[in-house]
Write an enzyme that holds these catalytic residues in place. Sequence first.
Site, PDB file in Angstrom:
ATOM      1  N   HIS A  11      76.618  38.643  36.555  1.00  0.00           N
ATOM      2  CA  HIS A  11      78.106  39.264  36.434  1.00  0.00           C
ATOM      3  C   HIS A  11      78.336  39.236  34.887  1.00  0.00           C
ATOM      4  O   HIS A  11      78.151  38.407  34.277  1.00  0.00           O
ATOM      5  CB  HIS A  11      79.056  38.753  37.279  1.00  0.00           C
ATOM      6  N   GLU A  24      77.542  47.741  36.713  1.00  0.00           N
ATOM      7  CA  GLU A  24      79.226  47.468  36.558  1.00  0.00           C
ATOM      8  C   GLU A  24      79.289  47.674  35.127  1.00  0.00           C
ATOM      9  O   GLU A  24      79.085  46.818  34.264  1.00  0.00           O
ATOM     10  CB  GLU A  24      79.397  46.008  36.846  1.00  0.00           C
TER      11      GLU A  24
HETATM   12  P1  PGA Z   1      87.534  45.144  39.250  1.00  0.00           P
HETATM   13  O1  PGA Z   1      86.114  44.141  38.966  1.00  0.00           O
HETATM   14  O2  PGA Z   1      87.310  45.767  40.204  1.00  0.00           O
HETATM   15  O3  PGA Z   1      88.755  44.324  38.910  1.00  0.00           O
HETATM   16  O4  PGA Z   1      87.166  46.080  37.715  1.00  0.00           O
HETATM   17  C1  PGA Z   1      85.146  44.400  39.210  1.00  0.00           C
HETATM   18  C2  PGA Z   1      84.038  43.265  38.806  1.00  0.00           C
HETATM   19  O5  PGA Z   1      84.140  42.832  37.972  1.00  0.00           O
HETATM   20  O6  PGA Z   1      83.073  42.818  39.980  1.00  0.00           O
END
Ligand code: PGA
Length: 250
Positions: A94, A164
């Site tokens: 992540h 992401e």
């Molecule tokens: P968010 O986070 O939906 O609050 O933008 C997503 C993530 O970081 O996995």
Amino acid sequence: MSKLVVANWKMNPQSKKEAETILSNISKTFKNIKTTELVVCLPFPFLYIKDKIKNKKIKIGSQDVFYEKEGSYTGEVSTSMLKTFGVEYVIVGHSERRSIGDTNSIVNKKIIATLKSKMQVILCIGESERDVNGFYLSFIKKQIEEGLADVLKSQMKSIVVAYEPIWAIGSSAKREAEPSEFVEIRIFIKKIISDLYDIKTANSLRIIYGGSVNPLNAESFIKEGGASGLLVGRDSLNPKKFSAIISVSK
Ligand code: PGA
């Protein structure tokens, strides 16, 4: 194939009571949803809650793991420990972990350890900005190639890739991503996987989207973006909003 919806609670909530309440509320609405695979990635101290939840369709994930088997690694958590709690999915790489030290090579070691323990990996990738020269594409390519080093073709069925973009994550997000931006990266990821393995592996890989997913945009990433699922941060802590996201993720 059913869609995969992953909740990433990050370092929330602050008490076990709240955690139990949120999960039990999510569990109630999820009873009526049959076509979606739901994974809730809890902070380590809350992993025990799985046993308290009657709805056995909900799967539990962790937000990280350490790659060594056991021993003198203060503060770390091993794959075996996760398995004793019934963890089925592990988020690896992540951006919030990468920002505090996880390099591609560490991410790779964590992936190898997770696969050895027969858990599913959610490999997060994503650039911090979209430069006009397209350097973000080589950045993403490197994250995938180095993250998946020594991962065998036969193990790829246990890998989910979560795209992401850092600029679209969290409360300080610059803006929301467009489904078309996800489409571009989804195709790009498939090409990389097809070059590393083969077309069949690329076609069966689940690629999900994460970053400010909410009840209003969730459906567009699935329908227009062709996502195999979603990774949800903030809105996964709000059972009402999260249920709305789950119900459109078909
Ligand atoms: P968010 O986070 O939906 O609050 O933008 C997503 C993530 O970081 O996995």
